[in-house]
Write a protein that holds these residues in place. Sequence first.
Motif, PDB file in Angstrom:
ATOM      1  N   SER A 288       0.842  -1.179   0.000  1.00  0.00           N
ATOM      2  CA  SER A 288       0.000   0.000   0.000  1.00  0.00           C
ATOM      3  C   SER A 288       0.879   1.231   0.000  1.00  0.00           C
ATOM      4  N   SER A 289       0.396   2.261  -0.633  1.00  0.00           N
ATOM      5  CA  SER A 289       1.202   3.466  -0.756  1.00  0.00           C
ATOM      6  C   SER A 289       0.359   4.674  -0.420  1.00  0.00           C
ATOM      7  N   ALA A 290       0.836   5.500   0.482  1.00  0.00           N
ATOM      8  CA  ALA A 290       0.223   6.787   0.772  1.00  0.00           C
ATOM      9  C   ALA A 290       1.158   7.856   0.243  1.00  0.00           C
ATOM     10  N   PRO A 291       0.657   9.073   0.008  1.00  0.00           N
ATOM     11  CA  PRO A 291       1.512  10.124  -0.533  1.00  0.00           C
ATOM     12  C   PRO A 291       2.751  10.363   0.327  1.00  0.00           C
ATOM     13  N   PHE A 292       3.900  10.391  -0.313  1.00  0.00           N
ATOM     14  CA  PHE A 292       5.168  10.678   0.338  1.00  0.00           C
ATOM     15  C   PHE A 292       5.460   9.727   1.497  1.00  0.00           C
ATOM     16  N   MET A 293       4.984   8.500   1.372  1.00  0.00           N
ATOM     17  CA  MET A 293       5.345   7.444   2.313  1.00  0.00           C
ATOM     18  C   MET A 293       6.505   6.652   1.716  1.00  0.00           C
ATOM     19  N   ALA A 294       7.400   6.181   2.568  1.00  0.00           N
ATOM     20  CA  ALA A 294       8.571   5.449   2.082  1.00  0.00           C
ATOM     21  C   ALA A 294       8.967   4.392   3.093  1.00  0.00           C
ATOM     22  N   ASP A 295       9.736   3.414   2.609  1.00  0.00           N
ATOM     23  CA  ASP A 295      10.323   2.437   3.517  1.00  0.00           C
ATOM     24  C   ASP A 295      11.321   3.143   4.423  1.00  0.00           C
ATOM     25  N   SER A 296      11.500   2.583   5.590  1.00  0.00           N
ATOM     26  CA  SER A 296      12.363   3.232   6.567  1.00  0.00           C
ATOM     27  C   SER A 296      13.828   3.085   6.203  1.00  0.00           C
ATOM     28  N   GLU A 313       8.396   5.584   6.767  1.00  0.00           N
ATOM     29  CA  GLU A 313       8.649   7.001   6.984  1.00  0.00           C
ATOM     30  C   GLU A 313       7.575   7.817   6.280  1.00  0.00           C
ATOM     31  N   ILE A 314       7.281   8.982   6.850  1.00  0.00           N
ATOM     32  CA  ILE A 314       6.360   9.929   6.250  1.00  0.00           C
ATOM     33  C   ILE A 314       7.130  11.221   6.009  1.00  0.00           C
ATOM     34  N   TRP A 315       7.178  11.654   4.777  1.00  0.00           N
ATOM     35  CA  TRP A 315       7.848  12.895   4.408  1.00  0.00           C
ATOM     36  C   TRP A 315       6.760  13.926   4.103  1.00  0.00           C
ATOM     37  N   LEU A 316       6.553  14.838   5.037  1.00  0.00           N
ATOM     38  CA  LEU A 316       5.454  15.793   4.937  1.00  0.00           C
ATOM     39  C   LEU A 316       5.923  17.035   4.185  1.00  0.00           C
ATOM     40  N   SER A 346      12.350   4.595  -0.526  1.00  0.00           N
ATOM     41  CA  SER A 346      12.910   4.571   0.819  1.00  0.00           C
ATOM     42  C   SER A 346      13.183   5.995   1.265  1.00  0.00           C
ATOM     43  N   GLY A 347      13.427   6.148   2.573  1.00  0.00           N
ATOM     44  CA  GLY A 347      13.762   7.464   3.078  1.00  0.00           C
ATOM     45  C   GLY A 347      15.019   8.012   2.440  1.00  0.00           C
ATOM     46  N   LEU A 348      15.964   7.136   2.143  1.00  0.00           N
ATOM     47  CA  LEU A 348      17.191   7.563   1.477  1.00  0.00           C
ATOM     48  C   LEU A 348      16.892   8.060   0.069  1.00  0.00           C
ATOM     49  N   VAL A 370       9.739   9.266  11.220  1.00  0.00           N
ATOM     50  CA  VAL A 370       9.997   7.828  11.117  1.00  0.00           C
ATOM     51  C   VAL A 370       9.085   7.106  12.105  1.00  0.00           C
ATOM     52  N   LEU A 371       8.333   6.125  11.602  1.00  0.00           N
ATOM     53  CA  LEU A 371       7.419   5.347  12.443  1.00  0.00           C
ATOM     54  C   LEU A 371       8.183   4.147  13.004  1.00  0.00           C
TER      55      LEU A 371
END
Length: 771
Positions: A288-296, A313-316, A346-348, A370-371
């Motif tokens: 599942s993908s939410a806007p600007f969501m990424a693997d940690s 991770e959530i990049w707001l 990913s966050g990177l 970061v969750l």
Amino acid sequence: MTARHSHHLAGCRPEPLGSYLKALGVLRLVGEQADSTATGYWRADGFVLSSVLDDQELASFLLSEYRPTPVLSPWNSSSGFGPEGKDGLQIIETSDDQRLAIYRSSIAIARAELERVRAAGWPVEVKNWTKEQKRELVMACRSRLPDEALPWLDAAVVLGAGDGVSYPPLLGTGGNLGRLELSQNFSQHVVKALGVASATARGKKGARAGDSARWLEEALYALGRTSLPRGSSPGQFDPGSAGGVNSAPAGEADRVLNPWDFVLLVEGAVLFAGSATRRLGAGGRGRSSAPFMADSAAEGYPSASEDEPAKGEIWLPLWDRPTTLAEIRHLLAEGRADWRGNLARSGLDMAKAAASLGVDRGVRAFSRHVLVERFGQSTIAVPAGRVTVSDRRRPDVAPIADLDRWLDRVRYADNPPASVLAARRRVDRAAFEVATGGGAGALARLLAEAAKLEAAIAVATGFREKHAITPARDLACSRWAQALLPAAAESVELRLALALASIHDVDTTRPEAFTSLRTMLRPICHGVGGRPVWAARSPVEGLGLRPVSAVLADAHARRVVDLLAARRSSPELPEQIGVPTRFDQGLIAPLHDVEALVAGTVDEEILADFLAGCMLIDWRGVGGTRARLTSSSASIEEVWSPALSVLGPFYAEHERSWGAAPLLVHVDWDRHLAAKALSPEARWPALLAAGQAGPVIAAAVRRLRIAGFDPVVRGDRVSLGVDPDRGRARRLGAALMCRLSWKSRLSLLRRSCPDPDLSNQNPKEHSHAQT
């Protein structure tokens, strides 16, 4: 023209996560229910809302006219549809407040669906339902609930193809964050914030109007004038207010939660509606993908831990110009962060996208969260700093894409050895530093860490064979050399590393024949097309374990062995007394850097790391680059090595034709120096590697005299004694591996063999500029 009012919402900051979502909630509610022209943007100290509503009208709208979104999760076991809902859903159901009319009808529809499925034989307890049953209920609710209830459903649950159902991490598992069920808590806080009482208990239940107004003022403006209710948890959205162990100087603080904070953050969270995506490629998998969501990515923030479980991770996004709700919806629905032409996963990757024009225009920065699982199995959103979006292409970030093509095979290979895993994490941390503004120096450190990762893979034979991981390749020198030049100007170690790593031989008749320091110092050889492949062992071992000068001196001696073997196998080659060991191509090393290496003023540990990293670059195109190794004046230390002045001319480039005369003081003497071809003896590199400089210098002096010179250094004859410093001899052997220009050759000859007509003067004053 209608007057507009700006509201500086100091209580709505980019951090923590709940505060950011609260700002979106205010803009969404005002834009949908009160003023469609409302706009908002971010400042460093909060959110700015622009609307036709003034301060009083804004407060009055939220307190008296706001119609809450029906937030319902009947697929969860503690969603309020049982006895636990007496303080939330049941009060809303029995209330006659018109603001809750759609909420009441939505609850009725959800209850009817629950009764229908239970009548069909489903277990009474929701916790005993299967995934397929939950999916069926979600689909039924989606088809029957009013449109006002769909934003929450789309944000909490993603329906994929077939029987798939997944949950974006922002709202937990379908609206359930551990022990915190969001829909139940939302209904309870709506009741408190709006002062709602049931029809049968009107006047006896519900918050006082004055309390609700003060809570709202505190939520929007953070004035600190009122006490807040205790006992409720904000969940992952505000770790600082969640209480728990070590949350206060005395040990454990109470949970504190403003009802308006919770209500508004949930109203803002529904803007992050998820979608089902399939990400292909290395490690691609449905998710599942939410806007600007990424693997940690466990790097880039002080509290990062490699062993800490993370859910993503959530990049707001943060923007600094007035933006309407419709524009924000579009950004969150269609917004992309691209790296290497693909969606950042990913966050990177997000950090790299932000640094390389890979995000939508208008976004000036990201607030990263970061969750992670802490305090047992509780998930919290840890603020991990802000990442500024670059408004120009950064030359230090673009080359990382070359390295990522190799790193992806390593990142997504299962069961890596501990050494490989640790090295890969260090590479990711270094890459994050580059992406967040570390500059060319950070890029050089990234290369050094990547070389250590390659070395770890080289000895993990079973791992690399299982996953078909080759040595790093395809790092184009045209991009990497130019990107590293700014850092090289400030670092003698990096300049020497670039010069040494770039030297190589190219056999134009056989393109696959490609000899370089990498093939000598690493267990790597070159296969078809010059591509690197693993070898059984390296001809010269010890890079990173022994002093790099000793390793390079041994490599120089091994170079002679290889050249002599090639000569014996090729009868066409003419017999020569000397054995020139210089490579065909490579960057020219500045003479003052080579002298610093001989003098021992170079940090050999740093040089070894940079050399290993620079050897990953594909230097076959170095002849076509415009890279030029120069240094800032502050980094140049004037060192004059007599031994290098004697030996250097034997190993430097020799200009066969004089060509245009450079600006020299005494052209005739320099023509005489340039005309002399000098070849070193085959035994010299081995003697230097063994620490015996005396015999080499003595032999070099004899050869200079045979050539018609009278070697003199600083007015004294060159000492023919044995140098007791064996390390200096090895550094000299290492330095002679560097590619010196023919102008440097002349400069060295003028030092050791001055013009006889000027023998009573300082020859250094008459030498031309070093290159």
